[in-house]
Enzyme design. Sequence first.
Site, PDB file in Angstrom:
ATOM      1  N   ARG A 219      32.335  24.156  55.412  1.00 38.85           N
ATOM      2  CA  ARG A 219      33.745  24.380  55.093  1.00 38.85           C
ATOM      3  C   ARG A 219      34.575  24.085  56.343  1.00 38.85           C
ATOM      4  NH1 ARG A 219      37.110  29.898  54.510  1.00 38.85           N
ATOM      5  NH2 ARG A 219      38.977  28.930  53.688  1.00 38.85           N
TER       6      ARG A 219
ATOM      7  N   HIS B  40      43.104  26.889  50.972  1.00 39.81           N
ATOM      8  CA  HIS B  40      42.396  27.434  49.792  1.00 39.81           C
ATOM      9  C   HIS B  40      42.190  26.365  48.717  1.00 39.81           C
ATOM     10  CE1 HIS B  40      44.142  31.717  50.588  1.00 39.81           C
ATOM     11  NE2 HIS B  40      42.959  31.587  51.165  1.00 39.81           N
TER      12      HIS B  40
ATOM     13  N   ARG C  47      49.226  38.491  57.494  1.00 37.42           N
ATOM     14  CA  ARG C  47      50.162  37.384  57.751  1.00 37.42           C
ATOM     15  C   ARG C  47      51.472  37.606  56.999  1.00 37.42           C
ATOM     16  NH1 ARG C  47      46.115  32.726  56.142  1.00 37.42           N
ATOM     17  NH2 ARG C  47      44.460  34.277  56.233  1.00 37.42           N
TER      18      ARG C  47
END
Length: 407
Positions: free
Chosen positions: A94, A185, A246
């Site tokens: 990833r 994502h 965040r």
Amino acid sequence: MKYDKLVLVLNCGSSSLKFSIIDTVEKKVYLSGLAERLYLKDTRLIWSTSHSSKKNIILFNKEIDHNEILKIIKKEILFKNKELFNRIGVIGHRVVHGGRYIKKTTIIDKKVISHIHEASIFSPLHNPINLLGINFSLENFPKLYKRNVAVFDTSFFYSMKEKSYLYAIPYSLYNDYGIRKYGAHGTSHKYVCMKASTFLKKPFSNINIISCHLGNGSSISAIKNGICVDTSMGLTPLEGLVMGTRSGDIDPSIIFFMYEKLHYTIKEINELLINKSGLLGLSQSTSDFRDLELNYYSDERAKLAIDIFCFRLRKYISSYFSLMDGELDGIVFTGGIGENSSLVREKSLKNLSWFGNIFVDYKKNNNSFKKNDNLIIDISKNSNVPILVIPTDEEFAIAKESFSLFF
Ligand code: AMP
């Protein structure tokens, strides 16, 4: 050389590392594990294999970093499951940010590595760690040297048009430095859309979905005909929805205020927006949604944090309706919060019926689901638009993408 078809997936996060060995054809996970609390004094490594129900755990009483844990995983897990290890034909990694140049899943070579390195400027917490996993793999598994694949969180968003990915700042910042919306994502949004397309019996290339990935990091995407037309995360994963720590969207002037009037350094502002804001900043207690939900009725700040989270989500969902040109096949909830919080699903979709008969079935929504990879639940009732809860599986998606480059 003939290679077998299992895929080893390495997903190196900033303080955790997930790994699995997957057969994407048989849809079978042979081995999966998680190293968490890296760099803390209580790092732990947990893994299990498909041939035993036993959960193996190693608790460390010292700080362990990524390199050290990778060595332990290789020696204690991969090499001790030699038969399985020998059947690995591809390693999928990833990678959070592909930057300007890498737009799709790619076999890793020196040029790819240098592009990932270059894109670290937009993803300083993740890309360097992703690269660490890649370099470890290249050095330690020489037989698979040319079979390492990078799967990017940003790939799914390259289909966006200029009108959604450009910021209204001087064009030269995009042209010269690549300042634009890249999203994140993507692997998860694409995966749940594919699942939705199977569930709804509609080809992926025709599917129209608003997909909400809600976890520690949260983002929402509008997908038309299987292609992303807009997403809430931006140049970096800081933009958009309220997240665990965040801030999501803020007026950029706040940064100047903190800098000029409060004399914060740029580093402190960065730290504040990434690690001290969101649910944690609002509640002043925790970034963990489950804990906040438990205190929803007893702690004013927990309630406020959740209400703001849902209000922002609702605003995004509503604005994404307008991008669907009246063709919406489903709203999808996924991620730790999206899959588990009936409160969020209810609050974010309440009173949206005038948009086209969108109704949540409160009974179905409140049933707590047993997490099961194949379970997709439609929590809508008398609704024109199905509301689907779909467990995401980024590891499987990475394995599938990586596998597809060789077989
Ligand atoms: P993720 O980043 O996808 O692993 O999601 C992590 C977030 O999901 C954390 O804020 C968790 O508190 C939240 N979460 C996990 N399980 C639940 C649950 N049963 N109810 C509400 N939130 C949950």
